[in-house]
Design a protein around this motif. Structure first.
Motif, PDB file in Angstrom:
ATOM      1  N   GLY A   1     -12.818   9.517   0.716  1.00 29.87           N
ATOM      2  CA  GLY A   1     -11.942   9.528   1.881  1.00 29.87           C
ATOM      3  C   GLY A   1     -12.702   9.570   3.180  1.00 29.87           C
ATOM      4  O   GLY A   1     -12.279   9.016   4.189  1.00 29.87           O
TER       5      GLY A   1
ATOM      6  N   GLU B   1     -16.695   5.362  -3.372  1.00 32.75           N
ATOM      7  CA  GLU B   1     -15.875   5.433  -2.166  1.00 32.75           C
ATOM      8  C   GLU B   1     -15.197   6.794  -2.084  1.00 32.75           C
ATOM      9  O   GLU B   1     -14.645   7.282  -3.049  1.00 32.75           O
TER      10      GLU B   1
ATOM     11  N   ARG C   1       0.392   5.053   0.723  1.00 30.81           N
ATOM     12  CA  ARG C   1      -0.517   6.081   1.230  1.00 30.81           C
ATOM     13  C   ARG C   1       0.045   7.433   0.827  1.00 30.81           C
ATOM     14  O   ARG C   1       1.171   7.785   1.183  1.00 30.81           O
TER      15      ARG C   1
ATOM     16  N   ARG D   1       0.854  -1.186   0.000  1.00 31.13           N
ATOM     17  CA  ARG D   1       0.000   0.000   0.000  1.00 31.13           C
ATOM     18  C   ARG D   1       0.890   1.236   0.000  1.00 31.13           C
ATOM     19  O   ARG D   1       1.844   1.325   0.754  1.00 31.13           O
TER      20      ARG D   1
ATOM     21  N   ASP E   1      -3.583   4.614  -1.669  1.00 28.71           N
ATOM     22  CA  ASP E   1      -4.513   5.208  -0.710  1.00 28.71           C
ATOM     23  C   ASP E   1      -4.481   6.725  -0.882  1.00 28.71           C
ATOM     24  O   ASP E   1      -3.474   7.368  -0.617  1.00 28.71           O
TER      25      ASP E   1
ATOM     26  N   ALA F   1      -8.968   4.853   8.667  1.00 26.22           N
ATOM     27  CA  ALA F   1      -7.511   4.694   8.505  1.00 26.22           C
ATOM     28  C   ALA F   1      -7.112   3.326   9.004  1.00 26.22           C
ATOM     29  O   ALA F   1      -7.622   2.831  10.000  1.00 26.22           O
TER      30      ALA F   1
ATOM     31  N   THR G   1      -7.886   3.686  -3.443  1.00 21.16           N
ATOM     32  CA  THR G   1      -8.831   3.712  -2.339  1.00 21.16           C
ATOM     33  C   THR G   1      -8.906   5.106  -1.744  1.00 21.16           C
ATOM     34  O   THR G   1      -7.991   5.920  -1.911  1.00 21.16           O
ATOM     35  N   ALA G   2      -9.998   5.361  -1.028  1.00 16.48           N
ATOM     36  CA  ALA G   2     -10.222   6.593  -0.276  1.00 16.48           C
ATOM     37  C   ALA G   2     -10.075   7.838  -1.145  1.00 16.48           C
ATOM     38  O   ALA G   2      -9.424   8.801  -0.769  1.00 16.48           O
TER      39      ALA G   2
ATOM     40  N   THR H   1      -6.363   8.991   0.707  1.00 18.08           N
ATOM     41  CA  THR H   1      -7.025   9.661   1.821  1.00 18.08           C
ATOM     42  C   THR H   1      -6.645  11.128   1.938  1.00 18.08           C
ATOM     43  O   THR H   1      -7.499  11.988   2.118  1.00 18.08           O
TER      44      THR H   1
ATOM     45  N   ARG I   1     -13.836   6.005   4.581  1.00 17.24           N
ATOM     46  CA  ARG I   1     -12.847   4.989   4.877  1.00 17.24           C
ATOM     47  C   ARG I   1     -12.203   5.248   6.239  1.00 17.24           C
ATOM     48  O   ARG I   1     -11.883   6.343   6.594  1.00 17.24           O
TER      49      ARG I   1
ATOM     50  N   VAL J   1      -1.796  -0.960  -3.892  1.00 11.19           N
ATOM     51  CA  VAL J   1      -2.981  -0.260  -3.426  1.00 11.19           C
ATOM     52  C   VAL J   1      -2.556   1.176  -3.155  1.00 11.19           C
ATOM     53  O   VAL J   1      -1.668   1.418  -2.341  1.00 11.19           O
TER      54      VAL J   1
END
Length: 114
Positions: free
Chosen positions: A108, A106, A21, A19, A52, A113, A81-82, A54, A111, A50
């Motif tokens: 942020g 989806e 982020r 992931r 992220d 953390a 994601t997010a 966010t 989701r 992945v």
């Protein structure tokens, strides 16, 4: 106003999945950093990435290009994601949401953390 720094935090989830982020802005200046991080993970043998989003405040066409390049470089897709509303809207308008495995709806805020 100068671009906000992109911070990339890497978590190796298992032998095949990692992931990334992202925090900040994914733009012309920062897209090469994301490309380098993804390439390094691919060299280490990670097949699934992945991403992220966010804390991504902005993603421009250079950011989208980086995502497509990362997707094409792997044997499996990347998963986003997010996604913040601005990024989701950009992916929807360009038709890249489906290609880049962005789950529909989806955001942020939805989701937790992890």
């Amino acid at each position: 106003m100068p671009s906000q720094l992109l911070i990339i935090e890497v978590n190796r989830l298992d032998a095949a999945r990692a992931r990334l982020r992202l925090s900040g802005e994914l733009d012309f200046e920062s897209a090469p950093d994301l490309l380098a991080a993804a390439a390094e993970l691919r060299r280490e043998g990670y097949q699934e990435l992945v991403l992220d989003f966010t804390d991504v405040a902005l993603c421009d066409s250079s950011g989208l290009s980086a995502l497509v390049r990362i997707h094409r470089a792997g044997t499996t897709g990347i998963h986003l994601t997010a996604l913040q509303p601005q990024v989701r809207q950009l992916l929807t308008r360009t038709g890249l949401g489906e290609l880049l495995a962005a789950p529909p709806g989806e955001t942020g805020q939805a989701r937790q953390a992890g």
